[in-house]
Design a protein around this motif. Structure first.
Motif, PDB file in Angstrom:
ATOM      1  N   GLY A   1      -2.406   4.799  -4.816  1.00  0.00           N
ATOM      2  CA  GLY A   1      -1.224   5.002  -4.106  1.00  0.00           C
ATOM      3  C   GLY A   1      -1.015   6.265  -3.186  1.00  0.00           C
ATOM      4  O   GLY A   1      -2.206   7.139  -3.384  1.00  0.00           O
ATOM      5  N   MET A   2      -0.117   6.421  -2.585  1.00  0.00           N
ATOM      6  CA  MET A   2       0.256   7.478  -1.426  1.00  0.00           C
ATOM      7  C   MET A   2       0.793   8.931  -2.424  1.00  0.00           C
ATOM      8  O   MET A   2       2.128   8.981  -2.154  1.00  0.00           O
ATOM      9  N   ALA A   3       0.082   9.431  -3.178  1.00  0.00           N
ATOM     10  CA  ALA A   3       0.583  10.590  -4.007  1.00  0.00           C
ATOM     11  C   ALA A   3       1.192  11.335  -3.036  1.00  0.00           C
ATOM     12  O   ALA A   3       0.497  12.090  -2.253  1.00  0.00           O
ATOM     13  N   ASP A   4       2.486  11.860  -3.297  1.00  0.00           N
ATOM     14  CA  ASP A   4       3.131  13.014  -2.598  1.00  0.00           C
ATOM     15  C   ASP A   4       2.883  12.715  -1.024  1.00  0.00           C
ATOM     16  O   ASP A   4       2.763  13.874  -0.203  1.00  0.00           O
ATOM     17  N   THR A   5       2.599  11.591  -0.457  1.00  0.00           N
ATOM     18  CA  THR A   5       2.678  11.455   0.927  1.00  0.00           C
ATOM     19  C   THR A   5       3.368  10.011   1.093  1.00  0.00           C
ATOM     20  O   THR A   5       3.486   9.087   0.382  1.00  0.00           O
ATOM     21  N   CYS A   6       4.073  10.038   2.516  1.00  0.00           N
ATOM     22  CA  CYS A   6       4.694   9.034   2.853  1.00  0.00           C
ATOM     23  C   CYS A   6       4.478   8.698   4.464  1.00  0.00           C
ATOM     24  O   CYS A   6       3.674   9.569   5.102  1.00  0.00           O
ATOM     25  N   MET A   7       4.728   7.552   5.102  1.00  0.00           N
ATOM     26  CA  MET A   7       4.732   7.450   6.405  1.00  0.00           C
ATOM     27  C   MET A   7       5.613   6.808   7.000  1.00  0.00           C
ATOM     28  O   MET A   7       6.699   6.118   6.460  1.00  0.00           O
ATOM     29  N   TYR A   8       5.854   6.886   8.207  1.00  0.00           N
ATOM     30  CA  TYR A   8       6.852   6.240   9.056  1.00  0.00           C
ATOM     31  C   TYR A   8       6.222   5.808  10.183  1.00  0.00           C
ATOM     32  O   TYR A   8       5.501   6.369  10.919  1.00  0.00           O
ATOM     33  N   ASN A   9       6.790   4.900  10.877  1.00  0.00           N
ATOM     34  CA  ASN A   9       6.127   4.129  12.018  1.00  0.00           C
ATOM     35  C   ASN A   9       7.065   4.058  13.131  1.00  0.00           C
ATOM     36  O   ASN A   9       8.232   3.523  13.309  1.00  0.00           O
TER      37      ASN A   9
ATOM     38  N   MET B   1      -9.200   4.462  -1.106  1.00  0.00           N
ATOM     39  CA  MET B   1      -8.268   4.805   0.087  1.00  0.00           C
ATOM     40  C   MET B   1      -7.004   4.191  -0.464  1.00  0.00           C
ATOM     41  O   MET B   1      -6.697   3.412  -1.400  1.00  0.00           O
ATOM     42  N   ASP B   2      -6.083   4.980   0.315  1.00  0.00           N
ATOM     43  CA  ASP B   2      -4.659   4.525  -0.018  1.00  0.00           C
ATOM     44  C   ASP B   2      -4.233   3.608   1.374  1.00  0.00           C
ATOM     45  O   ASP B   2      -5.100   3.378   2.066  1.00  0.00           O
ATOM     46  N   PHE B   3      -2.880   3.445   1.328  1.00  0.00           N
ATOM     47  CA  PHE B   3      -2.804   2.356   2.328  1.00  0.00           C
ATOM     48  C   PHE B   3      -2.697   2.946   3.713  1.00  0.00           C
ATOM     49  O   PHE B   3      -3.096   1.895   4.494  1.00  0.00           O
ATOM     50  N   VAL B   4      -2.641   4.054   4.112  1.00  0.00           N
ATOM     51  CA  VAL B   4      -2.803   4.307   5.609  1.00  0.00           C
ATOM     52  C   VAL B   4      -4.171   4.805   5.818  1.00  0.00           C
ATOM     53  O   VAL B   4      -4.608   3.984   6.906  1.00  0.00           O
ATOM     54  N   SER B   5      -4.988   5.440   4.960  1.00  0.00           N
ATOM     55  CA  SER B   5      -6.217   5.108   5.201  1.00  0.00           C
ATOM     56  C   SER B   5      -7.077   3.998   5.232  1.00  0.00           C
ATOM     57  O   SER B   5      -8.106   3.628   5.963  1.00  0.00           O
ATOM     58  N   GLY B   6      -6.675   2.958   4.746  1.00  0.00           N
ATOM     59  CA  GLY B   6      -6.952   1.339   4.465  1.00  0.00           C
ATOM     60  C   GLY B   6      -6.755   0.676   5.669  1.00  0.00           C
ATOM     61  O   GLY B   6      -6.876  -0.654   5.482  1.00  0.00           O
ATOM     62  N   LEU B   7      -5.888   1.040   6.540  1.00  0.00           N
ATOM     63  CA  LEU B   7      -5.138   0.133   7.561  1.00  0.00           C
ATOM     64  C   LEU B   7      -5.976   0.169   8.799  1.00  0.00           C
ATOM     65  O   LEU B   7      -6.282   1.262   9.368  1.00  0.00           O
TER      66      LEU B   7
ATOM     67  N   CYS C   1       7.184  -8.603   3.050  1.00  0.00           N
ATOM     68  CA  CYS C   1       8.147  -7.433   3.101  1.00  0.00           C
ATOM     69  C   CYS C   1       8.101  -7.034   4.726  1.00  0.00           C
ATOM     70  O   CYS C   1       7.260  -6.700   5.326  1.00  0.00           O
ATOM     71  N   VAL C   2       9.189  -6.583   4.912  1.00  0.00           N
ATOM     72  CA  VAL C   2       9.382  -5.757   6.458  1.00  0.00           C
ATOM     73  C   VAL C   2       9.897  -4.593   6.055  1.00  0.00           C
ATOM     74  O   VAL C   2      11.015  -4.098   5.657  1.00  0.00           O
ATOM     75  N   ILE C   3       9.051  -3.477   6.918  1.00  0.00           N
ATOM     76  CA  ILE C   3       9.577  -2.209   6.751  1.00  0.00           C
ATOM     77  C   ILE C   3       9.986  -1.869   8.533  1.00  0.00           C
ATOM     78  O   ILE C   3       9.282  -1.859   9.169  1.00  0.00           O
ATOM     79  N   PRO C   4      11.311  -1.448   8.495  1.00  0.00           N
ATOM     80  CA  PRO C   4      11.778  -1.279   9.974  1.00  0.00           C
ATOM     81  C   PRO C   4      11.286  -0.058  10.476  1.00  0.00           C
ATOM     82  O   PRO C   4      10.760   0.899   9.906  1.00  0.00           O
ATOM     83  N   GLN C   5      11.458  -0.034  11.830  1.00  0.00           N
ATOM     84  CA  GLN C   5      10.693   1.109  12.565  1.00  0.00           C
ATOM     85  C   GLN C   5      11.458   2.313  12.047  1.00  0.00           C
ATOM     86  O   GLN C   5      12.851   2.449  11.865  1.00  0.00           O
ATOM     87  N   GLY C   6      10.500   3.521  11.866  1.00  0.00           N
ATOM     88  CA  GLY C   6      11.282   4.891  11.522  1.00  0.00           C
ATOM     89  C   GLY C   6      11.618   5.074  10.126  1.00  0.00           C
ATOM     90  O   GLY C   6      12.048   6.017   9.910  1.00  0.00           O
ATOM     91  N   VAL C   7      11.500   3.933   9.361  1.00  0.00           N
ATOM     92  CA  VAL C   7      11.913   4.353   7.902  1.00  0.00           C
ATOM     93  C   VAL C   7      10.702   4.794   7.025  1.00  0.00           C
ATOM     94  O   VAL C   7       9.646   4.195   7.138  1.00  0.00           O
ATOM     95  N   LYS C   8      10.676   5.969   6.426  1.00  0.00           N
ATOM     96  CA  LYS C   8       9.819   6.420   5.661  1.00  0.00           C
ATOM     97  C   LYS C   8       9.562   5.491   4.506  1.00  0.00           C
ATOM     98  O   LYS C   8      10.386   5.140   3.591  1.00  0.00           O
ATOM     99  N   PHE C   9       8.205   5.350   4.302  1.00  0.00           N
ATOM    100  CA  PHE C   9       8.050   4.499   2.937  1.00  0.00           C
ATOM    101  C   PHE C   9       6.478   4.979   2.381  1.00  0.00           C
ATOM    102  O   PHE C   9       5.619   5.716   3.038  1.00  0.00           O
ATOM    103  N   ALA C  10       6.370   4.874   1.131  1.00  0.00           N
ATOM    104  CA  ALA C  10       5.098   5.090   0.231  1.00  0.00           C
ATOM    105  C   ALA C  10       4.539   3.933  -0.472  1.00  0.00           C
ATOM    106  O   ALA C  10       5.657   3.317  -0.970  1.00  0.00           O
ATOM    107  N   VAL C  11       3.332   3.467  -0.434  1.00  0.00           N
ATOM    108  CA  VAL C  11       3.044   2.398  -1.134  1.00  0.00           C
ATOM    109  C   VAL C  11       2.060   2.776  -2.205  1.00  0.00           C
ATOM    110  O   VAL C  11       1.257   3.661  -2.259  1.00  0.00           O
ATOM    111  N   ASP C  12       2.500   2.363  -3.620  1.00  0.00           N
ATOM    112  CA  ASP C  12       1.689   2.430  -4.763  1.00  0.00           C
ATOM    113  C   ASP C  12       1.203   1.309  -5.054  1.00  0.00           C
ATOM    114  O   ASP C  12       1.847   0.297  -5.026  1.00  0.00           O
ATOM    115  N   VAL C  13      -0.152   1.309  -5.816  1.00  0.00           N
ATOM    116  CA  VAL C  13      -0.692  -0.015  -6.361  1.00  0.00           C
ATOM    117  C   VAL C  13      -1.374   0.248  -7.475  1.00  0.00           C
ATOM    118  O   VAL C  13      -1.426   1.350  -8.078  1.00  0.00           O
ATOM    119  N   SER C  14      -1.651  -0.881  -8.468  1.00  0.00           N
ATOM    120  CA  SER C  14      -2.033  -0.559  -9.881  1.00  0.00           C
ATOM    121  C   SER C  14      -3.472  -1.125  -9.837  1.00  0.00           C
ATOM    122  O   SER C  14      -4.287  -1.136 -10.830  1.00  0.00           O
TER     123      SER C  14
END
Length: 332
Positions: free
Chosen positions: A32-40, A1-7, A71-84
């Protein structure tokens, strides 16, 4: 799972359509979110890693957050999460207002979380065209997906103050009682999202870091209480002083408003009999609390998943003993 599907959402109050309320999520991801991002579109994310370091790419630059950092991600900011590797943690989402530092009042200019210790990313960009990039939006509690032919992380420069940021919890300057009594946990507030009612918050982020206990003639751990706030406790690492056996790293407890709670029986007995000498407590431990003036409702996922663990939770208080006698029995 990536960050979005595991939320997954555990509990919350209000709704983003009303621009008032909050939600508490947990995440678990392995890729990680390969070639994918999200915004809230609904609000701001405060992310608390518990296991595994997050490498976060945003439109305004990159940052990394490991356990004992937030960390804080503000509303509307696009971001992608990668993990090792396998990663998990907690997320506090607020629909109205912004996270800000608490009012220090008589503490003065310095103390608790100092502004100088918050870090924002430097501008960074990538120029990638001719790819299929997926953009996921969280809007009014639902998920939407769009496709575009370039990376959204192509912002060359920026200015302003609504930026992603991170903070190392080890930099928190603890304020504590030095004579007697147990101070209100508000002295451990890192960030707050205030409500329209003065003195109350949509959400507070509070930590319980290593510190010295020196109070005299006092039951030092948190006392037994009911309060008008909802308390969601989590543990990043170590053993929480008030419930060493029943709260493990990665776990959580929720005490709804006016629900009585306090230290378990083992903690009570130890704190009631040990010599009240200066003692360094919570060493090797970092517990935290999401606290809200709103009543939190459990989601169906939270009820079905977490209830398997919580059925025996009440037993941590069952062995508490009475330490008093009624006047009638005392005369006997």
């Amino acid at each position: 799972m990536d960050f979005v599907s595991g939320l997954h959402t555990v509990c919350g109050a209000g709704h983003p359509r009303d621009r008032c309320g909050l939600a508490i999520h947990v995440y678990c991801c392995t890729v990680g979110m390969a070639d994918t991002c999200m915004y809230n579109s609904d609000g701001h994310f405060l992310i608390v890693p518990q296991q595994g370091e997050l490498h976060i790419t945003t439109e305004l630059g990159r940052l990394a957050a490991k356990p004992n950092e937030i960390c804080v991600i503000p509303q509307g900011v696009k971001f992608a999460v990668d993990v090792s590797g396998p990663s998990r943690g907690y997320v506090l989402e607020v629909y109205n207002n912004h996270f800000q530092l608490p009012n220090l009042g008589p503490i003065g200019a310095n103390g608790l979380a100092n502004p100088r210790d918050f870090l924002s990313p430097c501008a960074w960009f990538e120029d990638r065209d001719g790819i299929e990039f997926h953009v996921i939006s969280k809007f009014q509690g639902s998920w939407f997906r769009a496709r575009q032919q370039h990376s959204p992380f192509d912002v060359v420069a920026w200015h302003g103050n609504l930026t992603p940021y991170k903070y190392d919890l080890a930099n928190f300057m603890v304020i504590n009682a030095t004579a007697f009594d147990h101070a209100d946990p508000s002295i451990f507030t890192v960030l707050t999202c205030p409500s329209e009612r003065p003195g109350t918050a949509i959400a507070d982020f509070v930590i319980f870091p290593p510190r010295w206990a020196v109070q005299e003639h006092t039951f030092r751990p948190p006392y037994y209480h009911r309060n008008c706030m909802s308390e969601f406790m989590g543990l990043i690492y170590g053993a929480y002083e008030a419930k060493e056996d029943s709260l493990r790293p990665g776990g959580a407890t929720l005490h709804s408003m006016m629900t009585p709670h306090g230290p378990d029986a083992q903690c009570f007995e130890a704190a009631s009999t040990e010599p009240l000498q200066p003692k360094h407590i919570a060493a090797g431990t970092q517990a935290f609390m999401f606290e809200s003036s709103l009543g939190l409702a459990i989601t169906t996922w939270g009820q079905r998943t977490c209830d398997k663990i919580s059925k025996d939770y009440y037993k941590c208080w069952q062995s508490l003993k009475k330490h008093f006698k009624s006047p009638e029995k005392a005369e006997e």
